[in-house]
Scaffold this active site. Structure first.
Site, PDB file in Angstrom:
ATOM      1  N   SER A 111       2.348  -6.710   2.013  1.00 38.14           N
ATOM      2  CA  SER A 111       1.403  -6.228   1.015  1.00 38.14           C
ATOM      3  C   SER A 111       2.102  -6.174  -0.344  1.00 38.14           C
ATOM      4  O   SER A 111       2.558  -7.201  -0.834  1.00 38.14           O
ATOM      5  CB  SER A 111       0.836  -4.867   1.441  1.00 38.14           C
ATOM      6  OG  SER A 111      -0.296  -4.536   0.683  1.00 38.14           O
ATOM      7  N   HIS A 147      -6.088  -6.715   6.948  1.00 34.57           N
ATOM      8  CA  HIS A 147      -4.790  -6.319   6.394  1.00 34.57           C
ATOM      9  C   HIS A 147      -3.831  -5.798   7.466  1.00 34.57           C
ATOM     10  O   HIS A 147      -2.633  -6.037   7.399  1.00 34.57           O
ATOM     11  CB  HIS A 147      -5.009  -5.233   5.347  1.00 34.57           C
ATOM     12  CG  HIS A 147      -3.879  -5.079   4.377  1.00 34.57           C
ATOM     13  ND1 HIS A 147      -3.485  -6.083   3.518  1.00 34.57           N
ATOM     14  CD2 HIS A 147      -3.044  -4.035   4.126  1.00 34.57           C
ATOM     15  CE1 HIS A 147      -2.472  -5.665   2.779  1.00 34.57           C
ATOM     16  NE2 HIS A 147      -2.185  -4.429   3.123  1.00 34.57           N
ATOM     17  N   ASP A 158      -8.944  -9.790   5.200  1.00 29.80           N
ATOM     18  CA  ASP A 158      -8.114  -8.753   4.580  1.00 29.80           C
ATOM     19  C   ASP A 158      -8.867  -8.089   3.425  1.00 29.80           C
ATOM     20  O   ASP A 158      -9.354  -8.770   2.520  1.00 29.80           O
ATOM     21  CB  ASP A 158      -6.811  -9.379   4.071  1.00 29.80           C
ATOM     22  CG  ASP A 158      -5.739  -8.347   3.776  1.00 29.80           C
ATOM     23  OD1 ASP A 158      -6.090  -7.266   3.283  1.00 29.80           O
ATOM     24  OD2 ASP A 158      -4.565  -8.633   4.040  1.00 29.80           O
TER      25      ASP A 158
END
Length: 720
Positions: A570, A690, A655
């Site tokens: 991330s 995610h 995501d």
């Protein structure tokens, strides 16, 4: 501690020597003459402020935007997956073995430590071979009959992805509200179950964040509604059981798109709070939980660069705030006078201690702090004004309050772990100071923590600042630079990366890897200033700190450039992209998970989920200074014609945090410009977001992919 007999030492030496010889002998050869996908170039000028910035791969966001190239995007991602399958084809058996090895360490049939609340013991349990959990409770005593509240294994059948969250029991113990996400976009539908009859009510509330708060009338539920496009939490609504959901009343509407909002209940059960918070400022509203139809009252109007968080205890509210306090302080105010001029200081700001939060009990206060990068907990007895700290006794660890929902309890439940200590749950008597280990994560297969070494080291950054590094390795390591080392980092949002245990990591450690965490600026390990020195116009400190940690570990002979690997996800994926551009020669391989790599373009597009919440973290590129600075480090914008390390990139088609097209574009541009023969692989999970797969075993397939990639670069093949 007992010393090992000489024959055992000799055996360990022989095993280590034999493994090194295997690693020298068995080299994994990436398939030759396999052509990677070539993405079509469709130039688009995405610059501003007079800057011409051409993005050849902007079209890849069409699946997200439902544009004309949607099908072409999916075809490209599938082609990249096929290429990854081919390149990793010779490692298929090895990946399967790694998956089985990691899965075999997990106790499949297990049960959590019961948590007592309002007359019931609540716990989860898992069954052998099952991916999800069963949520259960027992009334009054652990000898009582079990009530199964939710069987998530059964609920998840037929779904590629399934997340159940936000479990919330009504004050009379009769109703359960819970959220379900089946797409992995973190958009939950809330359902309400009657725990006496088993009936799921028709009151299905859509487009929520999953959490909720019951009023004390046992029929009014407050929840957070999301914008389906931007995924911003925009409204707090109120639902009365049995009423028309389309007519639910909006009790709060957030107009500042920089703020996240949520709703919750004080542990005392007396108040319901709405919290609105951006990166640098916040605002709370509250009502009595006995008066669900009352208008929410502002606790203290938001102030520039002031964060505050409120809880209730007895005849006062407690406030944790950075108002005139860089490292936060604790204050109190009467229930009827909540604005700032009435606040009275209890714990002052300290330059060497970050006050992270409090856990409120009727007669006790638990204060969570961070000093020298490590967590500590202070217990304050409010009946006799005594206070003391818990002692944890390891050089690098993580300790934090666990589930403590019972307001009148005198027992603190806390969690403890370190790089060598499996996750542990303790009950600590705040009156007698006795502690009891309630449960420690069982690592099947004979894990022995004495066979591993953990250290806390300090690297020196280019500006002289000392950067903590937590490190773990198998006992017997020879520090001659030949060991492979995986360096992990994040460094954003003030999120501190603590030294925690991972049974999966043993698959690297037992194969000779060293594992290290770089506690770089942008996190909050060393206090609030640590965070502020790694954000906005100081963001590059995050990247140079990580590079300096890598060079430190090489200089200390833990590893060498030929064996140094980096990993982040991330915002940590942004870190990976930046260090690749800045020092591509330092790393043999990099894993970038769901990486945020197209910083400028994303932050210019407010239709992309969560963008407006991020301006205080990265800056708003509509301002030229911010645009220029962000462009100077944005990984996608700084890809150049040069040699790059081996790279594995992972993403998810759905995501909600970092859209799939950022890593996809990045990989396409790297393929176009890189001058080396190193491998670049892009793996897209076409049914997840995610956080990856939702099952408690399926995610191990992603870990096995990552570990196989690293071990292949070190020469490991099936059988190692």
């Amino acid at each position: 501690m007992k010393k090992l007999p000489l024959f055992a030492v000799a055996l360990i030496t022989f095993i280590s020597y034999s493994f090194n010889k295997i690693m020298e002998r068995k080299i994994y050869h990436w398939p030759a003459n396999v052509t990677p996908p070539v993405a079509e170039k469709k130039p688009k000028d995405v610059g501003m402020h007079g800057d011409k910035r051409i993005d050849d791969y902007y079209w890849m966001n069409d699946y997200f935007k439902k544009g004309p190239d949607s099908t072409e995007v999916v075809n490209y991602l599938n082609a990249e997956n096929a290429y990854e399958d081919t390149m990793m084809g010779g490692l298929k058996t090895f990946r399967e073995d790694l998956f089985k090895e990691m899965k075999a360490r997990i106790k499949e049939k297990d049960e959590s430590v019961p948590v007592f609340k309002n007359g019931y013991f609540y716990y989860t349990r898992t069954d052998e071979g099952k991916q999800y959990y069963k949520y259960c409770r027992k009334k009054g005593t652990l000898d009582a009959p079990e009530e199964m509240l939710l069987d998530v294994d059964a609920m998840a059948e037929g779904h590629n992805y399934y997340s159940a969250a936000g479990f919330n029991i009504s004050p009379d113990n009769k109703l359960l509200a819970f959220g379900v996400d089946t797409l992995s976009r973190r958009i939950y539908n809330i359902y309400i179950k009657n725990l006496e009859t088993g009936e799921i009510y028709a009151d299905e509330i859509q487009l929520t964040s999953g959490g909720s708060a019951w009023a004390n009338d046992n029929k009014t539920l407050f929840y957070t509604e999301k914008n389906p496009a931007t995924l911003l939490t925009e409204r707090i609504k109120k639902h009365v059981l049995g009423s028309d959901i389309s007519k639910d009343v909006v009790v709060y509407n957030e107009t500042d798109h920089s703020n996240y909002i949520g709703v919750g209940k004080s542990k005392s059960g007396k108040y319901i709070f709405i919290q609105s918070q951006a990166t640098m400022s916040s605002e709370s509203r509250f009502i009595s939980a006995d008066e669900p139809n009352a208008d929410f009252k502002i606790f203290q109007p938001r102030m520039k660069d002031v964060l505050y968080d409120v809880d209730h205890q007895g005849d006062r509210f407690l406030i944790v705030t950075n108002w005139n306090a860089k490292n936060f302080r604790l204050m109190e105010t009467p229930l009827t006078k909540t604005t700032g001029e009435n606040w009275k200081e209890i714990i002052p700001n300290r330059t060497d201690v970050l006050l992270e939060g409090i856990d409120v009990f009727k007669d006790f206060l638990v204060v969570s702090e961070r000093k020298n990068g490590l967590l500590q907990m202070e217990i304050r007895n409010l009946t006799n004004n005594d206070h003391h700290y818990l002692d944890f006794g390891e050089p690098a660890y993580a300790a934090y309050p666990g589930a403590n929902p019972e307001y009148s309890s005198t027992t603190l439940r806390y969690n403890y772990t370190s790089l060598t200590t499996p996750s542990s749950v303790f009950d600590y008597s705040m009156t007698t100071r006795d502690k009891q280990l309630m449960k420690q994560q069982e690592v099947l297969g004979g894990y022995d923590k004495t066979q591993y070494v953990t250290e806390r080291l300090y690297a020196t950054a280019k500006d002289g600042v000392k950067i903590p590094v937590s490190i773990v390795y198998k006992k017997g390591l020879t520090r001659n630079g030949s060991a492979p080392l995986l360096l992990y980092g994040y460094g954003s949002y003030g999120n501190s990366m603590d030294a925690t245990f991972s049974s999966n990591r043993l698959s690297l450690l037992d194969r000779g890897f060293v594992y290290a965490i770089a506690h770089i600026r942008g996190g909050q390990e060393m206090g609030r200033q640590w965070y502020e020195d790694g954000k906005l116009m100081k963001k590059k400190n995050t990247f140079t700190d990580f590079i300096d940690c890598g060079e430190f570990l090489i200089n200390e002979k833990f590893t060498s450039k030929e064996h140094l690997y980096a990993m982040g996800g991330s915002a940590g994926g942004l870190l990976m992209g930046a260090i690749m551009n800045m020092r591509p020669d330092l790393w043999h391989g990099i894993i970038a998970a769901v990486p945020f790599v197209d910083v400028v373009t994303t932050m210019l597009d407010e239709s992309i989920p969560l963008t407006t919440n991020e301006f205080d973290e990265w800056g708003n590129p509509k301002n030229k200074d911010a645009y220029d600075y962000m462009k100077s480090y944005s990984p996608y914008d700084n890809v150049d014609k040069k040699a790059y390390p081996n790279l594995l990139v992972t993403t998810g088609l759905h995501d909600s945090q970092v859209q799939y097209f950022e890593p996809a574009k990045w990989v396409a541009k790297l393929r176009e410009l890189k001058t080396d023969n190193n491998v670049i692989l892009l793996h897209t999970n076409m049914s997840a977001g995610h956080g990856g797969a939702s099952g408690r075993f399926d995610y191990l397939k992603d870990v096995a992919l990552q570990y196989a990639f690293l071990l292949a670069l070190e020469g490991a093949t099936p059988g190692n």
